[in-house]
Design a protein around this motif. Structure first.
Motif, PDB file in Angstrom:
ATOM      1  N   PRO A  44       0.808  -1.228   0.000  1.00  0.00           N
ATOM      2  CA  PRO A  44       0.000   0.000   0.000  1.00  0.00           C
ATOM      3  C   PRO A  44       0.835   1.270   0.000  1.00  0.00           C
ATOM      4  O   PRO A  44       0.378   2.304  -0.481  1.00  0.00           O
ATOM      5  CB  PRO A  44      -0.832  -0.117   1.288  1.00  0.00           C
ATOM      6  CG  PRO A  44      -0.138  -1.142   2.125  1.00  0.00           C
ATOM      7  CD  PRO A  44       0.508  -2.083   1.166  1.00  0.00           C
ATOM      8  N   TRP A  45       2.054   1.203   0.519  1.00  0.00           N
ATOM      9  CA  TRP A  45       2.898   2.393   0.519  1.00  0.00           C
ATOM     10  C   TRP A  45       3.174   2.867  -0.907  1.00  0.00           C
ATOM     11  O   TRP A  45       3.367   4.084  -1.132  1.00  0.00           O
ATOM     12  CB  TRP A  45       4.229   2.120   1.227  1.00  0.00           C
ATOM     13  CG  TRP A  45       5.115   1.147   0.488  1.00  0.00           C
ATOM     14  CD1 TRP A  45       5.180  -0.196   0.652  1.00  0.00           C
ATOM     15  CD2 TRP A  45       6.035   1.462  -0.568  1.00  0.00           C
ATOM     16  NE1 TRP A  45       6.082  -0.748  -0.224  1.00  0.00           N
ATOM     17  CE2 TRP A  45       6.623   0.254  -0.979  1.00  0.00           C
ATOM     18  CE3 TRP A  45       6.419   2.643  -1.188  1.00  0.00           C
ATOM     19  CZ2 TRP A  45       7.573   0.191  -1.990  1.00  0.00           C
ATOM     20  CZ3 TRP A  45       7.367   2.584  -2.205  1.00  0.00           C
ATOM     21  CH2 TRP A  45       7.941   1.377  -2.595  1.00  0.00           C
ATOM     22  N   PHE A  46       3.185   1.934  -1.880  1.00  0.00           N
ATOM     23  CA  PHE A  46       3.464   2.301  -3.266  1.00  0.00           C
ATOM     24  C   PHE A  46       2.333   3.143  -3.833  1.00  0.00           C
ATOM     25  O   PHE A  46       2.575   4.103  -4.575  1.00  0.00           O
ATOM     26  CB  PHE A  46       3.677   1.036  -4.101  1.00  0.00           C
ATOM     27  CG  PHE A  46       3.977   1.320  -5.549  1.00  0.00           C
ATOM     28  CD1 PHE A  46       5.113   2.014  -5.921  1.00  0.00           C
ATOM     29  CD2 PHE A  46       3.110   0.892  -6.551  1.00  0.00           C
ATOM     30  CE1 PHE A  46       5.394   2.275  -7.258  1.00  0.00           C
ATOM     31  CE2 PHE A  46       3.375   1.149  -7.889  1.00  0.00           C
ATOM     32  CZ  PHE A  46       4.525   1.845  -8.246  1.00  0.00           C
ATOM     33  N   LYS A  47       1.109   2.801  -3.476  1.00  0.00           N
ATOM     34  CA  LYS A  47      -0.020   3.609  -3.940  1.00  0.00           C
ATOM     35  C   LYS A  47       0.030   4.998  -3.315  1.00  0.00           C
ATOM     36  O   LYS A  47      -0.326   5.990  -3.958  1.00  0.00           O
ATOM     37  CB  LYS A  47      -1.330   2.903  -3.608  1.00  0.00           C
ATOM     38  CG  LYS A  47      -1.528   1.604  -4.386  1.00  0.00           C
ATOM     39  CD  LYS A  47      -2.901   1.003  -4.163  1.00  0.00           C
ATOM     40  CE  LYS A  47      -3.088  -0.256  -5.009  1.00  0.00           C
ATOM     41  NZ  LYS A  47      -4.433  -0.852  -4.843  1.00  0.00           N
ATOM     42  N   SER A  48       0.481   5.067  -2.071  1.00  0.00           N
ATOM     43  CA  SER A  48       0.661   6.375  -1.447  1.00  0.00           C
ATOM     44  C   SER A  48       1.748   7.167  -2.170  1.00  0.00           C
ATOM     45  O   SER A  48       1.617   8.381  -2.383  1.00  0.00           O
ATOM     46  CB  SER A  48       1.031   6.191   0.029  1.00  0.00           C
ATOM     47  OG  SER A  48       1.306   7.429   0.637  1.00  0.00           O
ATOM     48  N   PHE A  49       2.802   6.487  -2.568  1.00  0.00           N
ATOM     49  CA  PHE A  49       3.878   7.125  -3.320  1.00  0.00           C
ATOM     50  C   PHE A  49       3.361   7.684  -4.646  1.00  0.00           C
ATOM     51  O   PHE A  49       3.665   8.831  -5.012  1.00  0.00           O
ATOM     52  CB  PHE A  49       4.990   6.107  -3.542  1.00  0.00           C
ATOM     53  CG  PHE A  49       6.142   6.601  -4.368  1.00  0.00           C
ATOM     54  CD1 PHE A  49       6.703   7.845  -4.152  1.00  0.00           C
ATOM     55  CD2 PHE A  49       6.680   5.804  -5.380  1.00  0.00           C
ATOM     56  CE1 PHE A  49       7.772   8.306  -4.913  1.00  0.00           C
ATOM     57  CE2 PHE A  49       7.746   6.245  -6.137  1.00  0.00           C
ATOM     58  CZ  PHE A  49       8.290   7.497  -5.905  1.00  0.00           C
ATOM     59  N   LEU A  50       2.561   6.907  -5.352  1.00  0.00           N
ATOM     60  CA  LEU A  50       1.993   7.381  -6.618  1.00  0.00           C
ATOM     61  C   LEU A  50       1.098   8.590  -6.389  1.00  0.00           C
ATOM     62  O   LEU A  50       1.088   9.541  -7.191  1.00  0.00           O
ATOM     63  CB  LEU A  50       1.206   6.254  -7.292  1.00  0.00           C
ATOM     64  CG  LEU A  50       2.003   5.020  -7.741  1.00  0.00           C
ATOM     65  CD1 LEU A  50       1.081   4.020  -8.420  1.00  0.00           C
ATOM     66  CD2 LEU A  50       3.146   5.411  -8.679  1.00  0.00           C
ATOM     67  N   HIS A  51       0.336   8.560  -5.305  1.00  0.00           N
ATOM     68  CA  HIS A  51      -0.540   9.700  -4.996  1.00  0.00           C
ATOM     69  C   HIS A  51       0.278  10.967  -4.755  1.00  0.00           C
ATOM     70  O   HIS A  51      -0.114  12.069  -5.184  1.00  0.00           O
ATOM     71  CB  HIS A  51      -1.389   9.378  -3.767  1.00  0.00           C
ATOM     72  CG  HIS A  51      -2.269  10.510  -3.334  1.00  0.00           C
ATOM     73  ND1 HIS A  51      -1.923  11.381  -2.324  1.00  0.00           N
ATOM     74  CD2 HIS A  51      -3.487  10.929  -3.802  1.00  0.00           C
ATOM     75  CE1 HIS A  51      -2.876  12.274  -2.167  1.00  0.00           C
ATOM     76  NE2 HIS A  51      -3.842  12.023  -3.047  1.00  0.00           N
ATOM     77  N   ARG A  52       1.427  10.837  -4.077  1.00  0.00           N
ATOM     78  CA  ARG A  52       2.266  12.010  -3.827  1.00  0.00           C
ATOM     79  C   ARG A  52       2.850  12.552  -5.130  1.00  0.00           C
ATOM     80  O   ARG A  52       3.028  13.769  -5.271  1.00  0.00           O
ATOM     81  CB  ARG A  52       3.404  11.657  -2.856  1.00  0.00           C
ATOM     82  CG  ARG A  52       2.968  11.095  -1.502  1.00  0.00           C
ATOM     83  CD  ARG A  52       1.923  11.944  -0.800  1.00  0.00           C
ATOM     84  NE  ARG A  52       1.718  11.524   0.567  1.00  0.00           N
ATOM     85  CZ  ARG A  52       0.705  10.769   0.987  1.00  0.00           C
ATOM     86  NH1 ARG A  52      -0.218  10.352   0.126  1.00  0.00           N
ATOM     87  NH2 ARG A  52       0.591  10.453   2.260  1.00  0.00           N
ATOM     88  N   LEU A  53       3.143  11.661  -6.078  1.00  0.00           N
ATOM     89  CA  LEU A  53       3.631  12.122  -7.383  1.00  0.00           C
ATOM     90  C   LEU A  53       2.528  12.811  -8.163  1.00  0.00           C
ATOM     91  O   LEU A  53       2.782  13.775  -8.900  1.00  0.00           O
ATOM     92  CB  LEU A  53       4.194  10.943  -8.177  1.00  0.00           C
ATOM     93  CG  LEU A  53       5.430  10.242  -7.595  1.00  0.00           C
ATOM     94  CD1 LEU A  53       5.890   9.121  -8.524  1.00  0.00           C
ATOM     95  CD2 LEU A  53       6.563  11.230  -7.347  1.00  0.00           C
ATOM     96  N   LEU A  54       1.295  12.338  -8.015  1.00  0.00           N
ATOM     97  CA  LEU A  54       0.151  12.955  -8.703  1.00  0.00           C
ATOM     98  C   LEU A  54      -0.171  14.336  -8.149  1.00  0.00           C
ATOM     99  O   LEU A  54      -0.876  15.120  -8.802  1.00  0.00           O
ATOM    100  CB  LEU A  54      -1.076  12.049  -8.596  1.00  0.00           C
ATOM    101  CG  LEU A  54      -1.082  10.805  -9.484  1.00  0.00           C
ATOM    102  CD1 LEU A  54      -2.184   9.838  -9.060  1.00  0.00           C
ATOM    103  CD2 LEU A  54      -1.258  11.204 -10.952  1.00  0.00           C
ATOM    104  N   THR A  55       0.321  14.615  -6.945  1.00  0.00           N
ATOM    105  CA  THR A  55       0.093  15.934  -6.346  1.00  0.00           C
ATOM    106  C   THR A  55       1.387  16.734  -6.214  1.00  0.00           C
ATOM    107  O   THR A  55       1.385  17.827  -5.634  1.00  0.00           O
ATOM    108  CB  THR A  55      -0.562  15.787  -4.953  1.00  0.00           C
ATOM    109  OG1 THR A  55       0.233  14.917  -4.142  1.00  0.00           O
ATOM    110  CG2 THR A  55      -1.963  15.200  -5.075  1.00  0.00           C
ATOM    111  N   ASN A  56       2.483  16.178  -6.741  1.00  0.00           N
ATOM    112  CA  ASN A  56       3.787  16.858  -6.725  1.00  0.00           C
ATOM    113  C   ASN A  56       4.186  17.336  -5.330  1.00  0.00           C
ATOM    114  O   ASN A  56       4.604  18.482  -5.149  1.00  0.00           O
ATOM    115  CB  ASN A  56       3.781  18.040  -7.707  1.00  0.00           C
ATOM    116  CG  ASN A  56       4.535  17.713  -8.983  1.00  0.00           C
ATOM    117  OD1 ASN A  56       5.010  16.596  -9.173  1.00  0.00           O
ATOM    118  ND2 ASN A  56       4.628  18.676  -9.889  1.00  0.00           N
TER     119      ASN A  56
END
Length: 661
Positions: free
Chosen positions: A521-533
């Motif tokens: 699940p941490w990877f999905k959180s990582f992707l979310h942070r990239l989507l919000t820069n």
């Protein structure tokens, strides 16, 4: 064998340096990993401000963060404060022996334990728990004084506490070798593991590319020597003959040095080298760290007696016999042949899996007996030293009482460690005393002892799996790749040299490629942070193709990476690999499908695992929070590795100026 002051001081200095590396590396990554906008916000995982009874919370999860909220600190700020305090304590312990005491090392251990218990998946590595176990033992090794004098004479229990370090080193190396065979990984049994390892390890170094080009016969022979160094030679740790211990010492140093040169395993190998100091003695270290030739600890320059010469001759004879027997069994167990089948050297394992398991069951009780007898000898030596060495009746009583405390602590730790040591033989583990199991269960949350076993099975057979993340504003075109600082990405970029720093996101990406996004699940959180820069997370990357505006979609693909081959047509010029790629790669499949910032499944995962961006609300500013912000701004202005080197070189410079080493 006399441990003495030099052995103790060298070990204490070395552990202080390891702590400095560990705290500094972790501190520089806190905002991106655990900050309010980080991948796993610490305040979402441990909200200490809502805990009514910190003592009860500490009893279940021993971390100082439960108590730090009363000072107006968030979990992120608490982690920063613990890291800075750890860095400062470790730095001062490096530059002056006055603070190399039990209190200092207890604080360092407590700080790192608090971080470990809060770090979750980004700190679940064997070197973190190894540092905690070694760090706890260092408390026993260090002199029990709040403020030390510049020079502290050897204590009666020095041999005993250094022996605990040696026992830890034995368990670490022996288990690391045994698990390679008990895992039944085909590459370890066929001796081909190193033909894959240099390419598939988490973060290779430039020399790993060259090591990968070595002929297969050399790689197989290297695996054989790895087994010898990790399984056979550790038994020499307990030899009363110095030359045999030195053979084991230099073999371990050689192995660790080769791993350091060809891989980036942060502070792990340096920590292992520090544990190897326990194999040395005072008189041997005197040749390294002193310029005078004065004998120490009862030795003299007088001619040896006939009896002493005879004993030395027997020791030399035993040493030669051990070396010859070792060579004989290496040849027999691994069927080594020279100039056979058009190869310089051929070798293969000459025993079966069943026979190895049978031998392991027989050897495991022997390891316990060796440990028990060796410990008993050190206990008797400690008792003798505490009675004979001090002058005056009162001093003898005090020394005996103090030594008794260390003896009890050593016996308890040895018993507790048997539970983790016997993981290699489950039947033997079940036969241990219930008292030992209760002691272990009671101490488990403090990470006092743990099972070890690195490189249990070889990954990357058929290609090194790597995750490549891409972003785009359109599903049909315009996909651009994100680049990490250290893990393989751009095929023309040279592998880095970053040890002892551990980029924990890059490491976790390596483990991710071996699994799936649904179980991380941490990877999905990582992707979310990239989507919000999110700035703190993006700073962990070398290249963000959407620096001005975050992408609308983001996805990831699974690639298989392979080293390129040495260009023999370029002769010696090809050695420098300046005009060719380091890697070649091919796409295997989609790793995660395109998602947007409003993806329902993405937000469901963030909610379930409490990984949403944390809202601190009204954070009270005080002198402590202002200090943390100032330090953070100061250290975020530069790249990681130069900061690392600057702090360490400063400590070394002060040491050299003071003549403390």
């Amino acid at each position: 064998m006399a441990a003495g002051m030099l052995v103790r001081e060298l070990f204490l200095w070395w552990i202080a340096a390891i702590y400095l590396f560990a705290f500094t590396s972790f501190y520089l990554q806190i905002p991106g990993l655990y900050g309010k906008n980080g991948i796993v916000p610490a305040d979402n995982q441990i909200d200490a401000r809502r805990v009514k009874d910190p003592v009860q919370a500490f009893s279940s999860t021993p971390t100082l963060l439960w108590f730090m909220s009363s000072y107006g600190l968030t979990a992120e700020q608490s982690l920063e404060l613990l890291s800075i305090a750890g860095m400062l304590l470790a730095w001062f312990a490096m530059i002056t022996p006055r603070v190399r005491n039990a209190a200092t090392y207890f604080a360092l251990w407590a700080f790192y334990l608090s971080i470990y218990k809060t770090g979750f998946i980004f700190l679940w590595f064997q070197w973190d728990i190894l540092l905690l176990e070694a760090g706890f033992l260092t408390i026993l090794v260090a002199p029990f004084a709040i403020i030390r004098s510049r020079r502290v004479e050897p204590q009666a229990h020095d041999n005993l506490t250094i022996w605990l370090i040696k026992w830890l080193l034995f368990r670490l190396m022996f288990a690391s070798g045994v698990v390679k065979l008990t895992s039944e990984c085909p590459t370890w049994w066929k001796l081909t593991a190193l033909t894959i390892h240099y390419e598939s390890q988490p973060i290779p170094s430039p020399l790993a590319w060259y090591a990968h080009q070595l002929p297969v016969w050399f790689q197989k022979l290297s695996v054989v020597m790895t087994y010898v160094i990790e399984i056979a030679l550790p038994f020499l740790f307990f030899s009363p003959i110095r030359n045999l211990r030195l053979i084991a010492f230099y073999a371990q140093i050689l192995l660790q040095a080769l791993i350091i040169f060809t891989g980036n395993y942060n502070f792990f190998n340096l920590l292992t080298v520090g544990l190897c100091v326990s194999l040395l003695d005072e008189n041997y270290l005197q040749k390294w760290f002193t310029t005078d030739n004065k004998p120490r600890h009862g030795t003299t320059n007088e001619p040896q007696s006939s009896l002493q010469r005879f004993i030395d001759w027997i020791k030399w004879l035993v040493t030669v016999w051990v070396i010859l027997m070792l060579c004989y069994w290496i040849q027999r167990l691994f069927t080594i042949r020279f100039m056979d089948s058009n190869q310089l050297i051929t070798c293969k394992i000459g025993f079966t899996k069943a026979s190895f398991n049978t031998a392991l069951v027989s050897v495991m009780p022997i390891t316990i007996w060796i440990g028990s007898i060796s410990l008993a000898i050190e206990i008797l030596t400690t008792i003798k030293n505490s009675i004979i060495t001090p002058d005056g009746f009162g001093s003898k009583i005090y020394s005996t009482i103090r030594s008794s405390v260390y003896i009890v602590a050593a016996v308890i730790f040895f018993c507790i460690s048997l539970n983790t040591h016997c993981v290699l033989d489950p039947k033997l583990q079940k036969s241990l005393s219930p008292v030992i199991k209760r002691w272990y269960d009671g101490s488990k949350k403090f990470e006092l002892t743990n099972p070890y076993g690195l490189f249990r099975s070889m990954t990357g057979i058929g290609g090194r799996p790597e995750i490549v993340i891409e972003g785009s504003d359109s599903l049909n075109s315009g996909w651009k790749k994100y680049e990490f600082y250290y893990k393989p990405g751009n095929v023309r970029r040279s592998p880095p040299i970053i040890a002892p720093h551990q980029p924990r996101l890059d490491w976790q990406m390596w483990f991710l490629a071996l699994g799936s996004s649904d179980h991380n699940p941490w990877f999905k959180s990582f992707l979310h942070r990239l989507l919000t820069n999110q700035e703190e997370v993006v700073e962990l990357l070398e290249y963000n193709p959407f620096a001005d505006k975050p992408p609308k979609y983001i996805r990831s693909k699974l690639y298989h990476y392979h080293y390129t081959r040495y260009n023999f047509n370029r002769g010696y010029a090809g050695l420098f690999n300046t005009s060719q790629s380091w890697w070649r790669r091919e796409v295997k499949r989609d790793f995660s499908s395109p998602v947007t910032v409003n993806d329902r499944d993405l937000h469901s995962t963030l909610d379930r695992y409490r990984m949403n961006i944390h809202t601190n609300g009204n954070v009270k500013m005080n002198w402590m929070t202002q200090f943390l912000e100032h330090v953070r701004k100061l250290l975020r202005q530069g790249p990681v590795i130069p900061i690392f080197l600057a702090i360490f070189v400063a400590a070394i410079t002060v040491n050299m100026l003071n003549g403390l080493l």
